[in-house]
Design an enzyme around this catalytic site. Structure first.
Site, mmCIF file in Angstrom:
data_model
loop_
_atom_site.group_PDB
_atom_site.id
_atom_site.type_symbol
_atom_site.label_atom_id
_atom_site.label_comp_id
_atom_site.label_asym_id
_atom_site.label_seq_id
_atom_site.Cartn_x
_atom_site.Cartn_y
_atom_site.Cartn_z
ATOM 1 N N ASP A 11 0.871 -1.160 0.000
ATOM 2 C CA ASP A 11 0.000 0.000 0.000
ATOM 3 C C ASP A 11 0.919 1.225 0.000
ATOM 4 O O ASP A 11 2.118 1.119 0.258
ATOM 5 C CB ASP A 11 -0.870 -0.042 1.266
ATOM 6 C CG ASP A 11 -1.622 1.237 1.492
ATOM 7 O OD1 ASP A 11 -2.373 1.642 0.583
ATOM 8 O OD2 ASP A 11 -1.449 1.850 2.568
ATOM 9 N N ASP A 13 -0.180 5.152 1.012
ATOM 10 C CA ASP A 13 -0.416 6.097 2.103
ATOM 11 C C ASP A 13 -0.476 5.378 3.446
ATOM 12 O O ASP A 13 -1.241 4.429 3.621
ATOM 13 C CB ASP A 13 -1.724 6.848 1.884
ATOM 14 C CG ASP A 13 -1.634 7.828 0.728
ATOM 15 O OD1 ASP A 13 -0.784 8.731 0.785
ATOM 16 O OD2 ASP A 13 -2.411 7.684 -0.231
#
Length: 222
Positions: A11, A13
């Site tokens: 991922d 953020d």
């Protein structure tokens, strides 16, 4: 080397980039611009990692769909206004260097838009690390498995040779839905208790712990 996986999917953020606080502030500022009551920090942090439509449906279920574009525009305005001050978590570049040196393939599956991801990749000069990337603008939002399934198909990797690393339950549930392993990182958006409840194979409290876990896994000790 005894590699536990062939493909490591990150991922963005809250996992590689320390952006959770900036996202929360941008969400609240956008709500203020539209005269809406701002969400709590907890609610705003919960939607980090989701696609924008899904985030808005969660945060403002009574908002008419006709207002979504304006809300999205105000969110992007506030986020990008402060994005030059956002940094990578300490140790991220070393982690990526180590994984690449150990011959892992790396990829990204993110709730960001393609424009947002491309901007971040160029800003931090990380583009060359990743064999492939997927965003919520191109696939159904997490926890739908589409991003991981497409990455596995593109890179010809079986699900049991893939691990998804993220700071939210959306990431870990996506991994489960795709038949992949998941690793949680507790320094991002969602609390450690929620991540553990999503049954990851490991939870790291820092980038350093994550790098150490991979080093031990390569040696067959994790």
């Amino acid at each position: 080397m005894n590699q536990p996986f062939d493909l490591v999917v990150f991922d963005w953020d809250g996992t590689l980039m320390d952006s959770a606080a900036a996202i929360v502030l941008a969400i609240k500022s956008a709500c203020h611009d539209l005269g809406m009551p701002p969400p709590t920090d907890e609610a705003a942090r919960h939607v980090i990692g989701l696609g924008l439509l899904e985030a808005l449906q969660y945060l403002a279920p009574d908002m008419p769909a006709s207002s979504y574009p304006q809300m999205a525009e105000r969110y992007r305005y506030h986020y990008f206004s402060g994005s030059d001050d956002i940094v990578l978590f300490a140790g991220v570049e070393g982690l990526l260097d180590g994984l690449r040196s150990a011959d892992f393939m790396l990829a990204v599956a993110t709730g960001k838009t393609r424009v947002g991801l491309e901007r971040a990749l160029d800003h931090f000069m990380l583009r060359d690390y990743f064999a492939a990337t997927r965003t919520a603008g191109e696939c159904p939002s997490k926890p739908h498995p589409a991003m991981l399934l497409e990455l596995m198909e593109e890179l010809s990797v079986a699900s049991d040779r893939v691990v998804m690393i993220g700071d939210t339950t959306h990431d870990l549930h996506m991994a489960t839905n795709a038949g992949c392993a998941g690793i949680g990182v507790t320094y991002g958006a969602h609390p450690k208790s929620a991540l553990i409840a999503a049954n990851p194979i490991f939870c790291a409290d820092s980038v350093r712990e994550l790098a150490d876990w991979f080093a031990q896994a390569i040696q067959g000790k994790a």
